[in-house]
Scaffold this motif. Structure first.
Motif, mmCIF file in Angstrom:
data_model
loop_
_atom_site.group_PDB
_atom_site.id
_atom_site.type_symbol
_atom_site.label_atom_id
_atom_site.label_comp_id
_atom_site.label_asym_id
_atom_site.label_seq_id
_atom_site.Cartn_x
_atom_site.Cartn_y
_atom_site.Cartn_z
ATOM 1 N N VAL A 6 58.611 85.264 -17.543
ATOM 2 C CA VAL A 6 57.219 84.816 -17.487
ATOM 3 C C VAL A 6 56.752 84.877 -16.036
ATOM 4 O O VAL A 6 57.244 84.133 -15.185
ATOM 5 C CB VAL A 6 57.046 83.389 -18.025
ATOM 6 N N ASN A 7 55.821 85.769 -15.759
ATOM 7 C CA ASN A 7 55.204 85.862 -14.437
ATOM 8 C C ASN A 7 53.989 84.951 -14.413
ATOM 9 O O ASN A 7 52.898 85.327 -14.843
ATOM 10 C CB ASN A 7 54.793 87.313 -14.143
ATOM 11 N N LYS A 27 51.761 92.620 -7.088
ATOM 12 C CA LYS A 27 52.980 93.270 -6.598
ATOM 13 C C LYS A 27 54.234 92.531 -7.037
ATOM 14 O O LYS A 27 55.231 93.150 -7.436
ATOM 15 C CB LYS A 27 52.935 93.380 -5.076
ATOM 16 N N ALA A 28 54.211 91.201 -6.969
ATOM 17 C CA ALA A 28 55.386 90.417 -7.364
ATOM 18 C C ALA A 28 55.742 90.607 -8.839
ATOM 19 O O ALA A 28 56.911 90.855 -9.166
ATOM 20 C CB ALA A 28 55.184 88.940 -7.038
ATOM 21 N N PRO A 29 54.784 90.487 -9.779
ATOM 22 C CA PRO A 29 55.130 90.763 -11.182
ATOM 23 C C PRO A 29 55.662 92.181 -11.389
ATOM 24 O O PRO A 29 56.609 92.383 -12.163
ATOM 25 C CB PRO A 29 53.797 90.560 -11.916
ATOM 26 N N PHE A 30 55.068 93.147 -10.701
ATOM 27 C CA PHE A 30 55.530 94.537 -10.786
ATOM 28 C C PHE A 30 56.996 94.644 -10.375
ATOM 29 O O PHE A 30 57.834 95.206 -11.088
ATOM 30 C CB PHE A 30 54.647 95.417 -9.894
ATOM 31 N N HIS A 31 57.320 94.087 -9.225
ATOM 32 C CA HIS A 31 58.685 94.200 -8.709
ATOM 33 C C HIS A 31 59.670 93.397 -9.551
ATOM 34 O O HIS A 31 60.775 93.864 -9.845
ATOM 35 C CB HIS A 31 58.725 93.731 -7.254
ATOM 36 N N LEU A 32 59.252 92.202 -9.979
ATOM 37 C CA LEU A 32 60.151 91.360 -10.760
ATOM 38 C C LEU A 32 60.426 91.965 -12.131
ATOM 39 O O LEU A 32 61.559 91.897 -12.630
ATOM 40 C CB LEU A 32 59.562 89.951 -10.896
ATOM 41 N N MET A 33 59.428 92.556 -12.749
ATOM 42 C CA MET A 33 59.668 93.233 -14.028
ATOM 43 C C MET A 33 60.675 94.362 -13.858
ATOM 44 O O MET A 33 61.587 94.529 -14.681
ATOM 45 C CB MET A 33 58.356 93.753 -14.613
ATOM 46 N N ASN A 34 60.533 95.118 -12.790
ATOM 47 C CA ASN A 34 61.475 96.219 -12.544
ATOM 48 C C ASN A 34 62.891 95.709 -12.308
ATOM 49 O O ASN A 34 63.872 96.293 -12.798
ATOM 50 C CB ASN A 34 61.013 97.040 -11.334
ATOM 51 N N LEU A 35 63.000 94.612 -11.560
ATOM 52 C CA LEU A 35 64.318 94.037 -11.283
ATOM 53 C C LEU A 35 64.971 93.498 -12.557
ATOM 54 O O LEU A 35 66.201 93.558 -12.710
ATOM 55 C CB LEU A 35 64.188 92.908 -10.259
ATOM 56 N N CYS A 36 64.169 92.989 -13.465
ATOM 57 C CA CYS A 36 64.693 92.410 -14.709
ATOM 58 C C CYS A 36 64.965 93.456 -15.794
ATOM 59 O O CYS A 36 65.659 93.157 -16.780
ATOM 60 C CB CYS A 36 63.722 91.363 -15.251
ATOM 61 N N PHE A 37 64.441 94.648 -15.633
ATOM 62 C CA PHE A 37 64.536 95.675 -16.669
ATOM 63 C C PHE A 37 65.966 95.940 -17.157
ATOM 64 O O PHE A 37 66.203 96.010 -18.376
ATOM 65 C CB PHE A 37 63.895 96.977 -16.190
ATOM 66 N N PRO A 38 66.955 96.089 -16.254
ATOM 67 C CA PRO A 38 68.314 96.365 -16.747
ATOM 68 C C PRO A 38 68.857 95.289 -17.672
ATOM 69 O O PRO A 38 69.674 95.574 -18.563
ATOM 70 C CB PRO A 38 69.144 96.438 -15.451
ATOM 71 N N TYR A 39 68.408 94.060 -17.495
ATOM 72 C CA TYR A 39 68.887 92.950 -18.327
ATOM 73 C C TYR A 39 68.044 92.796 -19.585
ATOM 74 O O TYR A 39 68.577 92.531 -20.666
ATOM 75 C CB TYR A 39 68.887 91.658 -17.506
ATOM 76 N N ARG A 76 66.548 95.129 -21.271
ATOM 77 C CA ARG A 76 66.829 96.173 -22.266
ATOM 78 C C ARG A 76 68.155 95.949 -22.988
ATOM 79 O O ARG A 76 68.432 96.590 -23.999
ATOM 80 C CB ARG A 76 66.800 97.550 -21.612
ATOM 81 N N GLN A 77 68.972 95.030 -22.482
ATOM 82 C CA GLN A 77 70.222 94.688 -23.157
ATOM 83 C C GLN A 77 70.053 93.513 -24.121
ATOM 84 O O GLN A 77 70.957 93.199 -24.896
ATOM 85 C CB GLN A 77 71.297 94.341 -22.117
ATOM 86 N N SER A 78 68.881 92.882 -24.083
ATOM 87 C CA SER A 78 68.624 91.717 -24.923
ATOM 88 C C SER A 78 68.271 92.134 -26.348
ATOM 89 O O SER A 78 67.695 93.198 -26.578
ATOM 90 C CB SER A 78 67.474 90.900 -24.332
ATOM 91 N N SER A 79 68.594 91.258 -27.290
ATOM 92 C CA SER A 79 68.244 91.540 -28.691
ATOM 93 C C SER A 79 66.770 91.271 -28.959
ATOM 94 O O SER A 79 66.184 91.869 -29.868
ATOM 95 C CB SER A 79 69.108 90.681 -29.620
ATOM 96 N N HIS A 80 66.149 90.364 -28.191
ATOM 97 C CA HIS A 80 64.728 90.053 -28.369
ATOM 98 C C HIS A 80 64.068 89.854 -27.000
ATOM 99 O O HIS A 80 63.663 88.739 -26.651
ATOM 100 C CB HIS A 80 64.543 88.785 -29.225
ATOM 101 N N PRO A 81 63.913 90.937 -26.228
ATOM 102 C CA PRO A 81 63.339 90.792 -24.887
ATOM 103 C C PRO A 81 61.819 90.648 -24.923
ATOM 104 O O PRO A 81 61.132 91.249 -25.750
ATOM 105 C CB PRO A 81 63.738 92.098 -24.191
ATOM 106 N N SER A 82 61.304 89.829 -24.008
ATOM 107 C CA SER A 82 59.861 89.616 -23.944
ATOM 108 C C SER A 82 59.438 89.327 -22.510
ATOM 109 O O SER A 82 60.110 88.579 -21.796
ATOM 110 C CB SER A 82 59.465 88.438 -24.841
ATOM 111 N N VAL A 83 58.329 89.936 -22.105
ATOM 112 C CA VAL A 83 57.703 89.639 -20.815
ATOM 113 C C VAL A 83 56.310 89.088 -21.092
ATOM 114 O O VAL A 83 55.558 89.649 -21.896
ATOM 115 C CB VAL A 83 57.599 90.895 -19.924
ATOM 116 N N ILE A 84 55.992 87.976 -20.445
ATOM 117 C CA ILE A 84 54.674 87.365 -20.587
ATOM 118 C C ILE A 84 54.068 87.231 -19.199
ATOM 119 O O ILE A 84 54.647 86.575 -18.327
ATOM 120 C CB ILE A 84 54.769 85.977 -21.251
ATOM 121 N N ASN A 85 52.929 87.860 -18.998
ATOM 122 C CA ASN A 85 52.229 87.784 -17.723
ATOM 123 C C ASN A 85 51.013 86.872 -17.869
ATOM 124 O O ASN A 85 50.185 87.083 -18.756
ATOM 125 C CB ASN A 85 51.808 89.172 -17.245
ATOM 126 N N ILE A 86 50.931 85.870 -17.014
ATOM 127 C CA ILE A 86 49.817 84.929 -17.082
ATOM 128 C C ILE A 86 48.681 85.442 -16.200
ATOM 129 O O ILE A 86 48.765 85.416 -14.971
ATOM 130 C CB ILE A 86 50.236 83.513 -16.640
#
Length: 255
Positions: free
Chosen positions: A93-94, A122-134, A136-146
């Motif tokens: 959650v950004n 910029k921070a949400p952009f970079h943080l989403m990229n940093l979290c991507f490897p993890y 995509r390994q999740s069974s139910h991945p979700s990103v929520i941007n406020i």
């Protein structure tokens, strides 16, 4: 239909920025109540320790990791420490945001412009990229941007903040399209006027409030818990077919 599992975040790890108070903390508490292990982040470790203790006293699993999201190297440390603590990231959650100015857009300094864009886009952009490897390994991945209703239609006195939130909506849609193949859902919430410390300049201004109440079908200020409830829906299996969405929680302000 088993509603208890439909809205469950059991065994999921959720990372939430700007989470030592207001909307961010309300989201963390809702996620923890739904079974998630939550990592709350903000700039001051002391505040995080206090809020983490509140969550743990309720029997929830929580960790606080200090991070200034405007500093990209601190985002890398945030992700690393989250994975060290829990081994995975399922929900991001950004929520952290900055708005150091209130007034005419032409009076916004370049320094203020850069700070707003660094924290809000910029921070949400970079943080989403940093979290991507993890993710995509999740069974139910979700990103929520406020984001904000200002990202849909610019708010008076919040010009560049509104621009940054419009950019965040667009960024979310880009990621939703590109990450769908990895089953990662990316959605945006646009709160209206919510009674938090961050928005105090608005709800404490009688002139602004008078104008808002005339425009609002639901004539009251919203609560952090109402944004948290929508966030829980988007993080949970209940929203499994929702991605790229822009969800307003604004009392009808954008109708």
């Amino acid at each position: 239909m088993d509603l208890s599992s439909l809205f469950s975040l059991a065994d999921k790890v959720a990372l939430i920025t700007g989470a030592s108070k207001g909307i961010g903390f309300a989201i963390a508490e809702a996620f923890a109540a739904a079974g998630a292990k939550v990592v709350i982040s903000s700039r001051k470790q002391e505040s995080l320790d206090e809020m983490t203790a509140l969550l743990k006293n309720k029997g929830y699993e929580a960790t606080g990791i200090a991070c200034n999201v405007g500093k990209m190297e601190e985002l890398e440390n945030l992700v690393q420490k989250t994975v060290e603590a829990y081994g995975q990231i399922d929900v991001l959650v950004n929520n952290a945001a900055s708005n150091p100015v209130f007034g005419p857009v032409h009076e916004t300094s370049l320094d203020a412009f850069d700070k707003i864009m660094d924290v809000n886009v910029k921070a949400p952009f970079h943080l989403m990229n940093l979290c991507f490897p993890y993710l995509r390994q999740s069974s139910h991945p979700s990103v929520i941007n406020i984001s904000s209703v200002g990202g849909i239609s610019p708010e008076t006195g919040l010009g560049i903040y509104s621009v940054s939130k419009a950019a965040l909506i667009s960024l979310s849609k880009v990621y939703a399209k590109e990450w769908g193949v990895a089953n990662i859902r990316v959605n945006t919430i646009c709160p209206g006027l919510i009674q938090t410390k961050f928005s105090e300049a608005l709800w404490s201004n009688d002139k602004i409030m008078s104008h808002m109440m005339k425009a609002l079908p639901i004539k009251r200020v919203g609560t952090s818990e109402e944004i948290a409830a929508m966030s829980l829906f988007l993080a949970s299996p209940a929203a499994a077919y929702s991605t790229g969405g822009v969800f307003t929680a604004d009392g009808g302000f954008t109708i």
